[in-house]
Design an enzyme around this catalytic site. Structure first.
Site, PDB file in Angstrom:
ATOM      1  NE  ARG A  74       1.873 -15.406 -11.175  1.00  0.00           N
ATOM      2  CZ  ARG A  74       2.332 -16.456 -10.499  1.00  0.00           C
ATOM      3  NH1 ARG A  74       1.705 -16.837  -9.403  1.00  0.00           N
ATOM      4  NH2 ARG A  74       3.374 -17.145 -10.936  1.00  0.00           N
ATOM      5  N   GLY A 112      -1.547 -19.941  -3.790  1.00  0.00           N
ATOM      6  CA  GLY A 112      -2.597 -18.941  -3.994  1.00  0.00           C
ATOM      7  C   GLY A 112      -3.892 -19.571  -4.458  1.00  0.00           C
ATOM      8  CB  THR A 113      -4.532 -22.237  -6.960  1.00  0.00           C
ATOM      9  OG1 THR A 113      -3.863 -21.495  -7.987  1.00  0.00           O
ATOM     10  CG2 THR A 113      -5.721 -22.984  -7.536  1.00  0.00           C
ATOM     11  CG  ASP A 135       8.248 -21.553  -6.863  1.00  0.00           C
ATOM     12  OD1 ASP A 135       7.708 -20.474  -6.563  1.00  0.00           O
ATOM     13  OD2 ASP A 135       8.973 -21.695  -7.860  1.00  0.00           O
ATOM     14  CG  MET A 177      11.883 -19.236 -11.946  1.00  0.00           C
ATOM     15  SD  MET A 177      10.382 -19.588 -12.864  1.00  0.00           S
ATOM     16  CE  MET A 177      10.177 -18.033 -13.752  1.00  0.00           C
ATOM     17  NE  ARG A 300       6.016 -20.469 -15.079  1.00  0.00           N
ATOM     18  CZ  ARG A 300       5.571 -19.266 -14.728  1.00  0.00           C
ATOM     19  NH1 ARG A 300       5.961 -18.748 -13.578  1.00  0.00           N
ATOM     20  NH2 ARG A 300       4.764 -18.594 -15.505  1.00  0.00           N
TER      21      ARG A 300
END
Ligand code: F6P
Length: 373
Positions: A74, A112-113, A135, A177, A300
Site C-alpha cells: 500500500r 489509492g493506486t 470493494d 469487507m 480476497r
C-alpha cells in the site's frame, strides 16, 4: 527496438490481478512484440528497482491464480515509509522508470493506486491503469475486477449461515469487507437473502434492526441473517463523528501522526469490535441468541471467478492496444461489454459509494430487507 513496458500491482490483493497481468502481458508480447517487466510489491518495488521479467513463461498458467505474482503493497510514491519515516520517493521512482527504459507503466489497483498513478503521470511518466478492488468502489467504471469473486464467496457464506441460524433459531451476523463502501454487503446480502443489510452509506438504528428481527420472529421465522459491511456504523456513531469531525479530520502533527491516525482509523473501522458489539446488542434487544462470523480475507482469496477472469482479460488486452496507440493518463474502465477511457484526473480522490436510491437498495426493500433505517 522493442518497446519496454512496466507493470505493478498495488493496494489490497484481489482475485483477477494475475488474469489482468496475463491479459496485458500476453497481448503486448504476442500482438505488439513489446517487452514486459514487473515491479515487485507495488510502488515500493519501483522505488527499490526490484523487477522480474514477464516473458511468456512467466505469464503461463497464472490466469486462475489468486493474489498477485508480483506481490503488492500500500506504499505511496510521495509518502514511502523509509527507515521509520515517510519520505517522498517520487524522484527515485521516476529515475528507475528511466533506468528501465520504460515506454509506459501499467498500474493495477484501487482508488489509492489511481491517485499514485496520477501523481506519476504529472511527473511526465506514460501511465495507464486498470480498476481493481473487491470493494468495487472505484468511480467511473461499471465494476472493478475482484468484486465478482468476493461477491460469490460472501454469498456462499450467507447461504451457509442460513442452516445454522435456522437450526438454532439464532441471529447470525456476518461481517463482510467494505470499509467505506457497502457494495459487497449489499450484493451478497441480496444474493444470499439476508434479512438485514447494514452498509456505511446508511447509518443504522440498532432498535430498528431489532424490531425487524422481532417481526420475523413473531411471524414464525425464529432466525435472521444480518450482513454487515465492516465500515457500517450506527446513528449514534454518526453523531459522534459529526461532533468530533473537525478535530478528527485536522492533522495538527506531521506526516507520522497522519500515518498513525490513518492506520488507527483503518484498524478501528475494520476491527471486529463494531460487529461484535452489534451482535451483542441484538441479543440483548431481542432475547434471541446471536453469533458473529467475520469473513475477512477469505473474500480476497483463491482463484478468480469466471466473470473476473473475463473482465480482467478483456480490460488487460484493451490496455495493451491502448499502449500501442500511445494512450496514457487514463484508466481503462469497464463499460458494458466493452471499455471506456477515463482520464485519471477524473478518478482521483473519489470513491464510488452506494447511492441511497440505487436500484439494488429498492429491490432489497421490495423483498422486505431491513437497512436499519
Ligand atoms: O481495499 C480492499 C480491502 O479488502 C478492504 O475491503 C479492507 O477493509 C482492506 O482492503 C483491508 O486492508 P489490508 O489488506 O491492508 O488489511
Amino acid at each position: 527496438m522493442s518497446k519496454m513496458i512496466g507493470i505493478l500491482t498495488s493496494g489490497g490483493d484481489s482475485p483477477g490481478l494475475n488474469a489482468a497481468i496475463r491479459g496485458v502481458g500476453k497481448a503486448l508480447l504476442g500482438r505488439y512484440g513489446m517487452k514486459v517487466i514487473g515491479f515487485r510489491d507495488g510502488f515500493r518495488g519501483m522505488m527499490e528497482n526490484r523487477t522480474q521479467l514477464l516473458d511468456s513463461a512467466a505469464l503461463s498458467g497464472i490466469l486462475t491464480l489468486g493474489g498477485t505474482i508480483l506481490g503488492t503493497s500500500r506504499d505511496k510514491p510521495y509518502a514511502m515509509p523509509v527507515a521509520g519515516k515517510l519520505m517522498d520517493m517520487t524522484d527515485v521512482i521516476v529515475e528507475n522508470y528511466r533506468r528501465s527504459h520504460l515506454d509506459a507503466l501499467v498500474c493495477l489497483g484501487g482508488g489509492g493506486t489511481q491517485k499514485n498513478a496520477y501523481h506519476l503521470m504529472k511527473q511526465g511518466l506514460n501511465v495507464i491503469t486498470l480498476p481493481k478492488t473487491i470493494d468495487n468502489d472505484v468511480v467511473m467504471t461499471d465494476v472493478s475486477f475482484g468484486y465478482d469473486t468476493a461477491l460469490g464467496i460472501a454469498t456462499e457464506a450467507v447461504d451457509r449461515l442460513h442452516s445454522t441460524a435456522h437450526s438454532h433459531h439464532r441471529i447470525l451476523v456476518l461481517e463482510l469487507m467494505g470499509n467505506k463502501a457497502g457494495w459487497l454487503a449489499l450484493g451478497a446480502g441480496i444474493a444470499g437473502g439476508a434479512d438485514v443489510i447494514l452498509i456505511p452509506e446508511i447509518p443504522y438504528d440498532v432498535k430498528q434492526v431489532a424490531a425487524a428481527i422481532m417481526r420475523r420472529s413473531h411471524s414464525g421465522q425464529g432466525f435472521s441473517i444480518v450482513a454487515v459491511a465492516e465500515g457500517a456504523f450506527s446513528r449514534e456513531d454518526a453523531a459522534k463523528r459529526a461532533e468530533g469531525g473537525n478535530d478528527k479530520g485536522k492533522d495538527k502533527g506531521g506526516k507520522k501522526k497522519e500515518q498513525k491516525q490513518q492506520a488507527q482509523e483503518r484498524v478501528a473501522d475494520s476491527k471486529p469490535g463494531n460487529s461484535l458489539h452489534l451482535a451483542q446488542q441484538l441479543e440483548e434487544l431481542t432475547g434471541l441468541e446471536s453469533r458473529l462470523t467475520i469473513l475477512g480475507y477469505l473474500q480476497r482469496g483463491g482463484t478468480p471467478s469466471a466473470g473476473d477472469r473475463l473482465l480482467a482479460t478483456r480490460l488487460g488486452t484493451a490496455c495493451a492496444d491502448l499502449i500501442n496507440k500511445g494512450e496514457f493518463g487514463v484508466m481503462v474502465a469497464a463499460r458494458g461489454d466493452g471499455f471506456k477511457l477515463v482520464p485519471l484526473k477524473d478518478v482521483v480522490g473519489k470513491r464510488k459509494t452506494v447511492p441511497l436510491d440505487h436500484d439494488w437498495i429498492k429491490s432489497a426493500r421490495s423483498v422486505h430487507t431491513c437497512f436499519g433505517d
